[in-house]
Write an enzyme that holds these catalytic residues in place. Structure first.
Site, short mmCIF file in Angstrom:
data_model
loop_
_atom_site.label_atom_id
_atom_site.label_comp_id
_atom_site.label_asym_id
_atom_site.label_seq_id
_atom_site.Cartn_x
_atom_site.Cartn_y
_atom_site.Cartn_z
N THR A 64 -3.03 1.36 -12.22
CA THR A 64 -3.10 0.61 -10.86
C THR A 64 -3.43 0.77 -9.57
O THR A 64 -3.55 0.38 -8.52
CB THR A 64 -0.96 1.11 -10.42
OG1 THR A 64 -1.23 2.45 -9.55
CG2 THR A 64 -0.24 1.14 -11.78
N THR A 103 2.47 -8.33 -13.72
CA THR A 103 2.34 -8.31 -11.78
C THR A 103 2.61 -9.57 -11.02
O THR A 103 2.00 -10.39 -11.35
CB THR A 103 1.20 -6.99 -11.72
OG1 THR A 103 0.77 -6.92 -10.12
CG2 THR A 103 -0.15 -7.70 -11.87
N ASP A 104 2.64 -9.81 -10.04
CA ASP A 104 2.54 -11.28 -8.93
C ASP A 104 0.68 -10.57 -8.91
O ASP A 104 0.28 -11.80 -8.72
CB ASP A 104 2.82 -10.67 -7.58
CG ASP A 104 2.39 -9.56 -6.73
OD1 ASP A 104 0.82 -9.35 -6.69
OD2 ASP A 104 3.31 -9.11 -5.88
N TYR A 127 -8.39 -5.75 -11.86
CA TYR A 127 -6.86 -5.24 -11.86
C TYR A 127 -6.39 -6.13 -12.25
O TYR A 127 -5.36 -6.34 -12.98
CB TYR A 127 -6.66 -4.56 -10.41
CG TYR A 127 -5.03 -4.54 -10.85
CD1 TYR A 127 -4.13 -3.36 -11.59
CD2 TYR A 127 -4.03 -5.00 -10.25
CE1 TYR A 127 -3.27 -2.74 -12.16
CE2 TYR A 127 -2.54 -5.06 -10.51
CZ TYR A 127 -2.13 -3.58 -10.86
OH TYR A 127 -0.61 -3.56 -11.33
N LYS A 131 -4.61 -6.92 -16.05
CA LYS A 131 -2.91 -7.68 -16.24
C LYS A 131 -3.02 -8.85 -16.78
O LYS A 131 -1.60 -8.95 -17.92
CB LYS A 131 -1.99 -7.51 -15.00
CG LYS A 131 -2.59 -6.05 -14.54
CD LYS A 131 -1.08 -5.34 -15.31
CE LYS A 131 -0.19 -5.17 -15.35
NZ LYS A 131 0.83 -3.97 -16.07
#
Length: 298
Positions: A64, A103-104, A127, A131
């Site tokens: 994260t 995730t958004d 990131y 994802k």
């Protein structure tokens, strides 16, 4: 209800909430990174293949560190993409459902309104790209997979915006807080409660059922980071709130670009599960009370 969950992740904020909220009849076997190396697909496959009676597999683990991912793309992809891919393949082999958290940040933020599950993703950084690769791998390898996109997770555990604001308020005379990023702040505990409330249904849902696929799971309501900070201090520093100044995202240059609009539409969750998570302000009040209780017991 009797539900057995194999969970990857034991110490992160969402993983902790899953363990805390598992009531009678729910048994969670949480695997830490020390027990299963998430950069080892074979170890992941063995953990699922050799697990005893299992109804659901939940991936509560992720890399994260959004900014560090720019310098550690291999590690970000290993944990966020190739590990979920291994889970999905192993779940498919055993006929097990896989619940995966995304995730958004798979979106660019250029859309004017809220993002639907059907909107095309366009991540701005490593990131988000890692994802997105995880989402695609999971949905491509397992026909009973639910990929849940979340926003701005907060809880009494781990590292998150709530914890950071409370920490900075102790040391900084003036808090400069971004006011042009918008999303739906989401309590990790509410995400966990959603999964646990639907666990039996998901354990029984066959391939092809409406439950599977992409799902936006966020609390009701939209906020900027500045809005959220104001709500935090209204509860924690009501008599003497810290001085704050709203600033644009450009005031804090970061290795990874941030999307300004990360608002997720929850119409599909309401349609399929007949649920809408409570307003984020209510969830925040509960988490702050939990933090206060922890301090009193310390």
């Amino acid at each position: 209800m009797s539900l057995k969950i194999l969970q990857f992740g034991a110490t992160g904020q969402f993983a902790r909430e899953m363990l805390d909220r598992a009531g009678p009849g729910v048994e969670i076997t949480a695997l830490s990174r020390a027990e299963v190396d998430l950069t080892d697909p074979d170890a992941i496959a063995r953990a699922i293949g050799e697990a005893g009676d299992t109804d659901l597999v939940v991936n509560a683990a992720a890399y994260t560190a959004v900014d560090k991912a720019e310098a550690q793309p291999d590690l970000a992809y290993a944990v966020n993409a190739w590990a979920p891919a291994a889970m999905a393949k192993a779940c498919q082999a055993r006929g097990l459902p896989l619940l995966h958290v995304s995730t958004d940040m798979v979106f660019s933020g250029h859309k004017a309104g809220a993002y639907l599950e059907t909107d095309a993703p366009a991540p701005l950084h490593i990131y988000g790209a890692s994802k997105l690769a995880g989402e695609q791998a999971v949905l491509g390898a397992c026909d009973r997979a639910l990929v849940m996109r979340v926003s701005w997770l907060f809880s009494a555990y781990g590292q998150n915006f709530l914890q950071m604001m409370l920490r900075l308020a102790k040391t900084q005379p003036l808090l400069k807080v971004v006011d042009d990023q918008r999303a739906c702040p989401t309590a990790s505990g509410d995400l966990a409660a959603f999964i646990l409330s639907q666990g039996d249904r998901l354990a029984k849902a066959p391939a092809g059922a409406r439950e599977w696929g992409l799902l936006h799971v966020v609390n009701a309501g939209v906020a900027s980071r500045y809005d959220m900070a104001q709500a935090i201090f209204a509860q924690t520093h009501a008599e003497a709130p810290p001085a704050m100044e709203p600033v644009p995202t450009s005031a804090f240059p970061t290795p990874a670009r941030r999307a300004l609009n990360a608002v997720l539409d929850t119409g599909r969750m309401q349609d399929v599960f007949s649920l809408q998570l409570r307003p984020w302000q209510e969830a925040l009040e509960e988490v702050v009370a939990q933090l206060t209780g922890q301090k009193e017991r310390a």
